[in-house]
Design a protein around this motif. Structure first.
Motif, PDB file in Angstrom:
ATOM      1  N   GLY A 677       0.797  -1.221   0.000  1.00 41.95           N
ATOM      2  CA  GLY A 677       0.000   0.000   0.000  1.00 41.95           C
ATOM      3  C   GLY A 677       0.827   1.268   0.000  1.00 41.95           C
ATOM      4  N   ALA A 678       2.168   1.134   0.138  1.00 49.24           N
ATOM      5  CA  ALA A 678       3.023   2.330   0.083  1.00 49.24           C
ATOM      6  C   ALA A 678       2.890   2.980  -1.304  1.00 49.24           C
ATOM      7  N   ILE A 694       2.029   2.485  -6.721  1.00 52.23           N
ATOM      8  CA  ILE A 694       1.724   1.798  -5.455  1.00 52.23           C
ATOM      9  C   ILE A 694       2.526   0.504  -5.365  1.00 52.23           C
ATOM     10  N   VAL A 715      -6.183  10.197  -0.115  1.00 51.34           N
ATOM     11  CA  VAL A 715      -5.522   9.092   0.593  1.00 51.34           C
ATOM     12  C   VAL A 715      -4.028   9.100   0.266  1.00 51.34           C
ATOM     13  N   VAL A 716      -3.703   9.277  -1.009  1.00 47.41           N
ATOM     14  CA  VAL A 716      -2.311   9.307  -1.438  1.00 47.41           C
ATOM     15  C   VAL A 716      -1.580  10.495  -0.832  1.00 47.41           C
ATOM     16  N   ARG A 718      -2.223  12.197   1.847  1.00 49.45           N
ATOM     17  CA  ARG A 718      -2.036  12.047   3.294  1.00 49.45           C
ATOM     18  C   ARG A 718      -0.901  11.063   3.587  1.00 49.45           C
ATOM     19  N   GLN A 719      -0.798   9.978   2.817  1.00 44.50           N
ATOM     20  CA  GLN A 719       0.308   9.042   2.987  1.00 44.50           C
ATOM     21  C   GLN A 719       1.658   9.717   2.773  1.00 44.50           C
ATOM     22  N   LEU A 720       1.684  10.700   1.856  1.00 45.37           N
ATOM     23  CA  LEU A 720       2.936  11.378   1.520  1.00 45.37           C
ATOM     24  C   LEU A 720       3.225  12.563   2.421  1.00 45.37           C
ATOM     25  N   GLU A 753      -9.382   6.309   4.276  1.00 43.63           N
ATOM     26  CA  GLU A 753      -8.600   5.081   4.334  1.00 43.63           C
ATOM     27  C   GLU A 753      -7.117   5.381   4.559  1.00 43.63           C
ATOM     28  N   LYS A 754      -6.411   4.426   5.128  1.00 48.45           N
ATOM     29  CA  LYS A 754      -4.977   4.582   5.365  1.00 48.45           C
ATOM     30  C   LYS A 754      -4.193   4.416   4.058  1.00 48.45           C
ATOM     31  N   THR A 755      -4.595   3.468   3.228  1.00 48.97           N
ATOM     32  CA  THR A 755      -3.940   3.256   1.943  1.00 48.97           C
ATOM     33  C   THR A 755      -5.003   2.976   0.894  1.00 48.97           C
TER      34      THR A 755
END
Length: 787
Positions: A677-678, A694, A715-716, A718-720, A753-755
């Motif tokens: 999911g990274a 991904i 979602v992307v 926020r992950q970054l 979502e987290k990923t």
């Protein structure tokens, strides 16, 4: 090792193909002599000598042969003539080993060793009268050493072998094209450090100045030596409505000088303003300052016309004067999508000025009305139509031009070319004529958009001369038919581009059928552009095209499409295969009196001398093993460069590097730290935007955009580490990840979502899309920033 060994075997041939290019001793392309050569007649059709230089070489010939008797003359005359005339060869720079202007030029052309030995045997005593090279003459007594000294490293270029080299002589003097027919041209950097340069114009007053307008509302004066005046020609930045958001279409959009500017000092501008809560298009007239010929009188503004814009996009922006002396104004359809205004849209409604080409008379307007209606405007007798309208049914014409006509025959003179930006599928190029309907919103390109309107045959709409799908580009930038003096091969080519894809294109009319043939334009590979001052790379976002006073062609582009980004550059288009004869294109600018300090022009770009496909081979050869991957098998001319942090890629357009995270590695990940999911942004030179990739089950892949939206993009982001998402980019806006598998499609996210793996999706590796739909994002730490 098989592939690497094959590459080694192919490399000399590939390098030879890349490095061959005609060049004269003045480091410029060859030309067609305007007058017949009487001595070096083998180069009478194409070469590096005019008749004056031909006569000088003939005089040298007779001076050299004056040192031999009749028998010596009969034996050596042909050899001496051949050797001296190599200065006129289209490959003179190669023959004299002079491709690099920083190294000394040989005094004699490079001779093939067997030919040299034959000449040495017959005419050895004459070499001392043809050269003053002491080191060469010191070897005169030893044929082998003497001829090795005269030999070239590349034996294919030595005389007389190059005369029978079909690869070198095939299509000599024509515009170079690659194996796919892509025309290879070069560029010359003319100005840089500009904030979204939207227009470049000249005053047609004999000064050969050019004026570059920035979207923020500044216009700069450039002198013939390309220095810029520190004081702007015009500054209405306080009045202009725009923003730093990328893609904002509002701002200072157009400028044109009155045809009689030299005497009346009038300039017309097109810009966006905000009055209360309304956004307005304003066409204004300014006069030249009585005290400074390089500045307008800012207090002289007279508003000629204002049109209310219902939305912030589709603002049009072109202003032109025709040969008839009238002012042409090009206004968009009012914005939003699909021209949703009224029953048929603004473009088909002749009671509004939106979605139209206007023609008005601003001559002799010092007293009375600011403009009049030309008596032959097509709808002057229609009470339901605005009399200013010249043509209608246009969506958002961005950059138009009048054809100057063929320099000799004047054929084509007065034709009005426009690029009209499309909606969902097609971009188009039109020739605009009086009273015609160009189809929007019934048609988009050759295709129906509004099927009900399209079925109405009474519209009588005019089809474009060319339309292209969005896989080639998504926002056409209209250009010019080349009618300049310097590059005869380009005469009659309509050269234009695409803002989004960075693609340069050309159309050529078939004189027999009247149809327009399409050619893509690529940047010259290998040594095609290895002339002093030339480059073969440019910023992606092509904003506008321009002609200078002499008719030479330019375009403006930027690395970051924001009104406040100082990454804009002006480029001159160059054909390195053939030039006009020396002296033909000289002009003598009228002196310009300046009151402002000048800023010297300093170019920032350099040529990329090695073709992409050779780079790929070299990388392969340097690889430690056969498992090392390369990005492509041959260079793609289909992908634009991505801007670096400074906003510029110094790669040739078309050469696509891997991102740092990907460089030198397979799509299979080797790091044990990555979790399923990274995500990462690939091929981006800025950390806040790019194509989404991904990591799933040890493999990097792409995401398709079937259902891609801001919730998935958030979602992307926020992950970054970004708090906000500015844009969910679709249709491979940031490139295609063709060397990766598509791992996710049909994503349905809530945004929490987290990923992306936590969102609903079609299944890992399952998809019904292709890489032309790869998804991307623009993220931000602030809610509204796109700068």
């Amino acid at each position: 090792m098989g592939l690497a060994w094959a590459a080694w075997l192919l490399l000399p041939a590939l390098l030879h193909r890349a490095l061959s290019h005609p060049q004269c001793l003045d480091f410029k392309p060859p030309f067609r002599p305007p007058h017949a050569l009487t001595f070096c007649v083998q180069y009478k059709d194409f070469g590096c000598c005019d008749s004056s230089r031909d006569r000088e070489i003939m005089e040298t010939f007779y001076r050299v042969l004056g040192h031999v008797d009749e028998a010596g003359y009969q034996l050596c005359a042909a050899h001496v003539q051949d050797i001296l005339c190599q200065e006129c060869s289209p490959y003179a720079a190669h023959l004299y080993d002079a491709e690099d202007p920083s190294t000394p030029v040989r005094s004699l052309a490079g001779l093939c060793e067997d030919y040299c030995a034959d000449v040495w045997k017959k005419c050895r005593s004459l070499f001392r009268y043809m050269t003053s090279d002491k080191e060469l003459l010191a070897l005169e007594g030893n044929a082998a050493k003497f001829c090795r000294r005269l030999a070239l490293d590349d034996a294919d270029y030595c005389f007389p072998r190059l005369l029978v080299n079909t690869k070198l002589n095939q299509n000599l003097g024509l515009v170079t094209a690659d194996s796919e027919g892509c025309l290879q041209l070069c560029l010359e950097e003319v100005a840089n450090g500009l904030q979204n340069p939207v227009a470049m114009v000249h005053a047609n007053d004999g000064t050969h100045r050019f004026f570059v307008a920035e979207q923020v509302g500044l216009v700069w004066t450039y002198l013939p030596d390309r220095s810029r005046l520190e004081k702007p020609f015009l500054n209405i930045s306080q009045a202009v409505l725009t923003s730093p958001w990328e893609g904002d279409e509002r701002g200072f959009l157009g400028i044109v000088f009155h045809p009689n500017f030299k005497h009346n000092g009038k300039v017309y501008v097109y810009y966006s303003v905000e009055i209360g809560f309304d956004e307005i298009i304003r066409i204004s007239e300014f006069r030249l300052s009585a005290h400074d010929m390089n500045a307008v009188d800012h207090g002289s503004e007279r508003i000629i016309l204002e049109v209310e814009e219902p939305a912030s996009n589709h603002n049009g922006g072109e202003l032109l004067f025709g040969d008839d002396g009238y002012l042409y104004i090009f206004i968009g359809d009012g914005g939003m999508a699909g021209d949703p205004f009224g029953k048929f849209g603004n473009a088909q409604n002749k009671s509004t000025l939106l979605g139209k080409v206007l023609r008005i008379d601003v001559n002799h307007n010092n007293h009375g009305p600011l403009y009049r209606i030309p008596p032959d405007n097509p709808f002057v007798d229609d009470p339901s139509a605005r009399p200013e309208i010249y043509a209608y049914g246009v969506r958002n014409m961005w950059r138009c031009s009048f054809d100057r006509g063929d320099p000799q025959t004047k054929e084509g003179k007065g034709r009005l070319f426009c690029g009209d930006v499309g909606q969902n599928k097609f971009e188009e190029v039109d020739i605009v004529e009086k009273g015609k309907n160009y189809g929007w919103r019934a048609r988009e390109g050759f295709s129906c958009y509004d099927k009900k309107l399209c079925a109405n045959s009474s519209l009588g709409d005019v089809l474009p001369i060319f339309a292209y799908p969005h896989k080639l580009g998504k926002s056409v930038t209209g250009g010019y038919v080349y009618r300049g003096c310097e590059y005869p091969n380009l005469n009659g080519l309509y050269i234009f581009g695409d803002f989004m894809s960075g693609r340069l294109m050309a159309l050529k009319e078939d004189q027999n059928t009247g149809e327009w043939q399409y050619h893509e334009i690529c940047m010259g590979m290998g040594q095609t552009c290895m002339f002093p001052g030339l480059i073969n790379n440019y910023y992606q976002y092509i904003i506008s095209f321009a002609e200078d006073e002499a008719g030479e062609l330019y375009f403006m582009s930027t690395g970051i499409p924001s009104a406040t980004s100082p990454t804009g550059v002006v480029y001159k288009i160059i054909d390195a295969s053939r030039r006009a004869p020396p002296g033909k294109c000289r002009f003598h600018p009228i002196p310009v009196k300046t009151k402002s300090a000048t800023v010297p022009f300093v170019p920032k770009e350099t040529v990329n001398p090695t073709p992409d496909w050779v780079e790929q081979l070299l990388k392969l050869l340097e690889s430690p093993g056969d498992n090392q991957r390369t990005t492509t098998a041959r260079p793609s001319t289909r992908r634009p460069p991505k801007p670096k942090k400074s906003g510029k890629s110094n790669e040739r357009r078309g050469h696509r590097k891997k991102s740092k995270a990907q460089s030198g590695a397979d799509s299979k990940a080797t790091s044990t730290e990555l979790q399923n999911g990274a995500v990462r942004l690939a091929d981006s030179r800025r950390s806040d935007r790019g194509q989404v990739e991904i990591y799933i089950n040890g493999e990097w892949g792409t995401v398709c955009d079937d259902l891609w939206n801001t919730k998935a993009a958030s979602v992307v982001c926020r992950q970054l580490g970004f708090q906000y998402v500015i844009k969910a980019a679709k249709q491979a806006e940031f490139g295609e990840g063709r060397n990766l598998r598509i791992l996710l499609d049909d994503l349905e996210c809530t945004g929490k979502e987290k990923t992306l793996l936590d969102c609903k999706h079609k299944g890992i590796g399952k998809h019904n899309c292709n890489h032309q739909e790869d998804a991307g994002v623009i993220c931000s730490h602030t809610e509204y920033s796109q700068s």
